[in-house]
Design a protein around this motif. Structure first.
Motif, PDB file in Angstrom:
ATOM      1  N   LEU A  34       0.870  -1.127   0.050  1.00 11.90           N
ATOM      2  CA  LEU A  34       0.060   0.016   0.022  1.00 11.90           C
ATOM      3  C   LEU A  34       0.947   1.077   0.044  1.00 11.90           C
ATOM      4  O   LEU A  34       1.997   1.135   0.442  1.00 11.90           O
ATOM      5  N   LEU A  35       0.605   2.231  -0.562  1.00 13.19           N
ATOM      6  CA  LEU A  35       1.212   3.571  -0.668  1.00 13.19           C
ATOM      7  C   LEU A  35       0.810   4.564   0.362  1.00 13.19           C
ATOM      8  O   LEU A  35      -0.720   4.508   0.448  1.00 13.19           O
ATOM      9  N   VAL A  47       2.082  12.981  -2.158  1.00 16.01           N
ATOM     10  CA  VAL A  47       3.239  12.755  -1.585  1.00 16.01           C
ATOM     11  C   VAL A  47       3.428  11.491  -0.961  1.00 16.01           C
ATOM     12  O   VAL A  47       2.812  11.176   0.109  1.00 16.01           O
ATOM     13  N   VAL A  48       3.994  10.543  -1.720  1.00 23.09           N
ATOM     14  CA  VAL A  48       3.981   9.109  -0.985  1.00 23.09           C
ATOM     15  C   VAL A  48       5.345   9.222   0.012  1.00 23.09           C
ATOM     16  O   VAL A  48       6.474   9.386  -0.466  1.00 23.09           O
ATOM     17  N   LEU A  49       5.058   8.747   1.183  1.00 22.79           N
ATOM     18  CA  LEU A  49       6.040   8.613   2.210  1.00 22.79           C
ATOM     19  C   LEU A  49       6.755   7.150   2.312  1.00 22.79           C
ATOM     20  O   LEU A  49       7.656   7.042   2.719  1.00 22.79           O
ATOM     21  N   ALA A  50       5.863   6.245   2.585  1.00 24.87           N
ATOM     22  CA  ALA A  50       6.112   5.051   2.687  1.00 24.87           C
ATOM     23  C   ALA A  50       5.239   3.946   2.024  1.00 24.87           C
ATOM     24  O   ALA A  50       4.333   4.411   1.529  1.00 24.87           O
ATOM     25  N   VAL A  76      -1.633  11.885   7.158  1.00 27.50           N
ATOM     26  CA  VAL A  76      -1.401  10.746   6.543  1.00 27.50           C
ATOM     27  C   VAL A  76      -2.428   9.948   6.163  1.00 27.50           C
ATOM     28  O   VAL A  76      -3.217   9.584   7.084  1.00 27.50           O
ATOM     29  N   ALA A  77      -2.376   9.319   5.141  1.00 27.83           N
ATOM     30  CA  ALA A  77      -3.411   8.410   4.596  1.00 27.83           C
ATOM     31  C   ALA A  77      -2.907   7.469   3.747  1.00 27.83           C
ATOM     32  O   ALA A  77      -2.028   7.663   3.324  1.00 27.83           O
ATOM     33  N   VAL A  78      -3.913   6.396   3.438  1.00 28.24           N
ATOM     34  CA  VAL A  78      -3.571   5.482   2.448  1.00 28.24           C
ATOM     35  C   VAL A  78      -3.860   6.005   1.112  1.00 28.24           C
ATOM     36  O   VAL A  78      -5.102   6.331   0.913  1.00 28.24           O
ATOM     37  N   LEU A  79      -2.751   6.436   0.182  1.00 29.07           N
ATOM     38  CA  LEU A  79      -3.181   6.844  -0.991  1.00 29.07           C
ATOM     39  C   LEU A  79      -3.528   5.990  -2.222  1.00 29.07           C
ATOM     40  O   LEU A  79      -4.040   6.484  -3.100  1.00 29.07           O
ATOM     41  N   VAL A 202       2.961  -3.458  11.540  1.00 23.76           N
ATOM     42  CA  VAL A 202       3.159  -3.088  10.301  1.00 23.76           C
ATOM     43  C   VAL A 202       4.548  -2.869   9.818  1.00 23.76           C
ATOM     44  O   VAL A 202       5.454  -2.542  10.428  1.00 23.76           O
ATOM     45  N   ARG A 203       4.600  -3.531   8.704  1.00 28.25           N
ATOM     46  CA  ARG A 203       5.999  -3.452   7.970  1.00 28.25           C
ATOM     47  C   ARG A 203       6.181  -2.398   6.869  1.00 28.25           C
ATOM     48  O   ARG A 203       5.398  -2.440   5.784  1.00 28.25           O
ATOM     49  N   LEU A 204       6.980  -1.445   7.024  1.00 27.80           N
ATOM     50  CA  LEU A 204       6.960  -0.283   6.244  1.00 27.80           C
ATOM     51  C   LEU A 204       8.383  -0.272   5.422  1.00 27.80           C
ATOM     52  O   LEU A 204       9.451  -0.772   5.891  1.00 27.80           O
TER      53      LEU A 204
END
Lengths: 677, 188
Positions: A34-35, A47-50, A76-79, A202-204
């Protein structure tokens, strides 16, 4: 601007706005997931962070995002989804990813896809055109921009200066675009704390996944830095406490510490080290830079010092230095002695004051003799001392250099003593000559007001200064002038000054010390009543040459006036003396002479004999006199000119009229040095 | 879509303009400078070595010759890394900004990025260069304090120095995108 943004691809797909997707370069090789990032609607940029990897539990992902949002104030949210396919396409994954869109609803929904090993990417951004989930979706044009996450994050160290207020317009919108990206990444540090290698729910994948540090040594050094800094800080605090203790406070020691440059340097080094190992975090980038600069300078200093130390220890150089020291000192002393012998003779053909020459020359020769003896005494220990002082180079090259400078100053201490003696004497003479100069201009130093005032002097006082009148007539009374009028003989003063000037050739006197009575020859006029005495015989060709002041005095003398007005008076030429160069002996004052004093007696007491005046309080200072004046009701008595009282007069208070133009109108009297003659 | 055309620079050398059109809002121009020619390289090397040989005959010290070789090599490397530019690229994205990249012969790249909010206009300007009057393309930056003022002039394609015909091509495309951007920004 460094290369932070890299445009890779822009897809033309259907009508709609252009959507800018900022993608971190570190996630380009990450596995599917997931972005996660922030959507900025004003610039329509995501802006994608992780990237969140499978498997995950949606609830936990939402919790994590809520935590991050709370901690960092960044929305921050799921994009969208990120798909990194292997060579064989996985259809099930595709459907699964599309299904996720319903789970984490976000407008617009971003779908990025990449074939492993190929450079082509697929970017899709879908936006529902209606509220219901079944409404038709439209795709936006996507512009994918790569950014280096670490550099964008760290660029927050130097925030840009605030721009001035602008009018609302398109300028603000796009200017805020990139700043918003930087801001977003910088503020989301909380998100970067957990990694895909951590054991969290959660794995980022983000920039930290590339490795927090490239090398394990740096990582270990970072961990060890904390306790080491604490230990060093404790030691340094002990050292500073010891140095601040009261043993080192009393005056001789504190004076010595302030003069030695080594102590100064050590103190500075202690301050620097305390700054570097302090446990407090730096508050801002400026403080951080200061700490870093201090650390680098300390390390560089120590490295250079150790280099110097290794060079010194290599070929037994300490022994060479110690051996070379004593002959050099001997040589210097020999040269100084030659110089003094020359000065004591007739240097450059000048005729000098023989007695003064001998005194000063012998004095300085004895100094040199003492110093040489000390050096010879110390010569066996010099090597050990040098060796131990050389160890201080570990603290830095600057400390070693300051020790060297201290050694040199200590070794040449005798030369410094010569300078001090010479300078002091020179200053005394300068002060005396300046008082004489003031005398001939008709001015005087007003002690009470701390300034130069005009003053009319008595003829006798002017004679005392060594300038006889032309006609030779005048008051035969020799009154010793007060200190306010200079008691120096001009010719003698100048000759001695010349000798002293030759004796300390290097340094001009830059400060004026107090005049020491008794150093200067005072003419003793005992027994001389009429005409100028031998002390006044002088010269005064010299005085005449130097002084062009006051020519009106002989005119006034000729008119029979005793008082000489201060300003506006002019000098006169004096006859040439027969033996101007013969030195006259210093004549000490009698032991029964009290020191001269200047008082300002009240007006009522003028003209009274001294004992009576004293009874009435003439000896009291002016401030007390004011108090007493209120008690006295007697009117001031005018007196006849005291010339009638001159002969045989012993105790008189003479008035002096001050110059009319400026200065105080108070009558100033001087007490007779009657006891002197 | 891409196309490539050849132009010439102010000294007469051949330039290649490579244009990539990504979208109405995004455009990239790549100007390739002529490579370093073998003739000039040989000429410089020969001059340096002849001078070194002359010194050698005077001083009879063979170190001069080896020093000359080292100097030639180091000089060539330095020239390729710091001086010789192979490509100059101009990338315009209307909502983002303008990026200029210079790539050197040794592979080094230096980039400058200007935000679209700071860009006032792209113009062709005249300048006196030695004994010539040349044209160059430049970007005008807005002054934050004064709304109608210009704070800075940034020239583009400084080392390639193309002639007016090439500049006009680039200028037209840039103006289209800027007009597009202005229209997009002023529309609600």
């Amino acid at each position: 601007m460094p290369r932070l943004l890299q445009l890779l691809w822009a897809q033309l797909s259907g009508p709609g706005m252009v959507l800018k997707a900022f993608f971190p370069t570190c996630c380009a090789s990450a596995d599917s997931g997931l972005l996660v990032g922030r959507w900025v609607p004003e610039q329509s940029s995501a802006v994608v962070l992780a990237v969140v990897h499978f498997p995950f539990i949606p609830v936990q992902v939402k919790e994590l995002l809520a935590q991050v949002q709370q901690a960092s104030q960044v929305g921050v949210a799921v994009l969208g989804t990120w798909c990194h396919r292997r060579q064989e396409p996985e259809e099930s994954l595709g459907h699964f990813l599309e299904g996720l869109g319903t789970l984490f609803s976000h407008e617009p929904w971003l779908q990025l896809c990449r074939e492993r090993g190929s450079k082509s990417w697929n970017c899709k951004a879908t936006r529902r055109q209606g509220p219901t989930p079944l409404a038709p979706a439209c795709e936006d044009q996507v512009m994918l921009i790569f950014y280096d996450q670490r550099k964008v994050l760290l660029s927050r160290l130097h925030p840009p200066a605030a721009l001035p207020e602008r009018q609302a317009g398109d300028a603000t919108a796009s200017a805020g675009g990139l700043a918003a990206v930087f801001d977003t990444v910088a503020r989301s540090e909380v998100l970067f704390q957990s990694d895909r290698f951590d054991e969290g729910p959660v794995r980022l994948t983000h920039w930290q996944s590339e490795g927090v540090e490239a090398s394990i040594l740096v990582e270990l050094a970072k961990r060890a830095a904390g306790p080491v800094c604490l230990l060093l800080a404790c030691l340094l605090s002990l050292v500073s406490a010891a140095s601040a203790c009261r043993v080192f406070r009393p005056w001789p020691l504190s004076f010595i510490w302030s003069k030695l440059s080594t102590c100064e340097q050590l103190r500075h080094r202690l301050d620097q080290l305390t700054l570097v190992v302090s446990a407090h975090r730096a508050e801002g980038p400026a403080q951080l830079m200061r700490k870093a600069n201090t650390l680098v300078s300390v390390l560089l200093d120590m490295a250079l010092g150790l280099l110097l130390l290794s060079w010194l220890h290599r070929k037994d150089r300490f022994a060479h230095l110690a051996e070379a020291l004593v002959p050099v000192a001997d040589r210097v002393a020999e040269e100084l002695q030659h110089l003094l012998q020359w000065l004591m003779g007739a240097p450059a053909g000048l005729k000098m004051n023989r007695a003064l020459d001998q005194v000063l020359g012998r004095f300085f020769l004895y100094h040199i003799h003492l110093w040489i003896s000390y050096i010879h005494l110390m010569s066996p220990f010099i090597e050990h001392i040098l060796w131990h002082l050389g160890l201080s180079a570990c603290l830095g090259l600057t400390v070693a250099l300051s020790i060297l400078s201290d050694i040199i100053s200590l070794l040449t201490f005798h030369i410094y003593c010569f300078y001090v003696y010479g300078a002091r004497l020179y200053c005394l003479k300068i002060h005396g000559l300046s008082s004489l100069w003031r005398l001939f201009r008709g001015k005087k130093w007003n002690v009470l007001r701390q300034r130069v005032d005009s003053c009319s002097y008595d003829l006798d006082q002017v004679w005392r200064a060594g300038i006889p009148p032309r006609t030779g007539e005048g008051c035969p009374n020799w009154h010793q002038a007060a200190v306010g009028a200079p008691p120096l003989d001009w010719r003698r003063g100048y000759a001695v000054h010349r000798d002293l000037a030759l004796h300390h050739p290097d340094f001009p006197a830059s400060y004026h010390g107090p005049v020491l009575p008794g150093v200067h020859p005072a003419p003793a006029p005992s027994g001389h009543r009429a005409g100028p005495g031998p002390s006044a015989r002088g010269p005064h060709q010299l005085a005449a040459a130097v002084l062009a002041w006051p020519p009106a005095v002989p005119a006034l003398q000729a008119c029979g006036r005793r008082e000489v007005p201060g300003p506006g008076a002019r000098g006169w030429p004096a006859p040439a003396p027969p033996d101007a160069d013969k030195p006259s002996a210093l004549q000490p004052r009698g032991a029964h002479l009290p020191p001269p004093q200047l008082w300002l007696p009240p007006q009522a007491l003028l003209g009274f004999p001294v004992p009576q005046a004293v009874l009435r309080g003439a000896h009291l200072p002016l401030e007390a006199e004011r108090g007493q004046a209120g008690l006295r009701a007697r009117p001031p008595a005018r007196l006849a000119p005291p010339s009638a009282r001159c002969q045989g007069g012993t105790h008189l208070l003479l008035p002096l009229v001050v110059g009319a133009s400026a200065g105080p109108t108070r009558r100033i009297s001087t007490r007779l040095r009657s006891w002197g003659w | 879509m891409e196309d490539e055309r050849s132009f010439s620079d102010i000294c007469g050398g051949r330039l290649a303009l490579h244009r990539r059109y990504y979208s109405p809002s995004c455009l990239e121009f790549c100007l390739s400078c002529p490579r370093i020619s073998l003739r000039s390289l040989t000429a410089v090397t020969c001059t340096v070595w002849l001078a070194a040989y002359g010194l050698f005959t005077l001083c009879e010290n063979s170190m001069i010759l080896s020093a000359a070789i080292f100097i030639t090599l180091l000089g060539l490397l330095g020239y390729l890394h710091f001086v010789k530019i192979d490509h100059e690229t101009l990338l315009i994205i209307d909502s983002l900004g303008i990026q200029m990249t210079s790539s050197y012969a040794s592979g080094k790249e230096s980039t400058t990025f200007i935000e679209m909010g700071k860009v006032k206009d792209v113009i062709i300007n005249e300048a006196i260069y030695m004994q010539k009057v040349i044209y160059y393309l430049c970007i005008l930056l807005k002054d934050p304090v004064e709304p109608h003022g210009i704070s800075q002039v940034v020239p583009i394609f400084q080392s390639a120095k193309p002639r007016l015909d090439c500049l006009i091509e680039v200028y037209r495309s840039c103006q289209e995108i800027l007009a597009h951007q202005k229209a997009a920004s002023t529309s609600p």
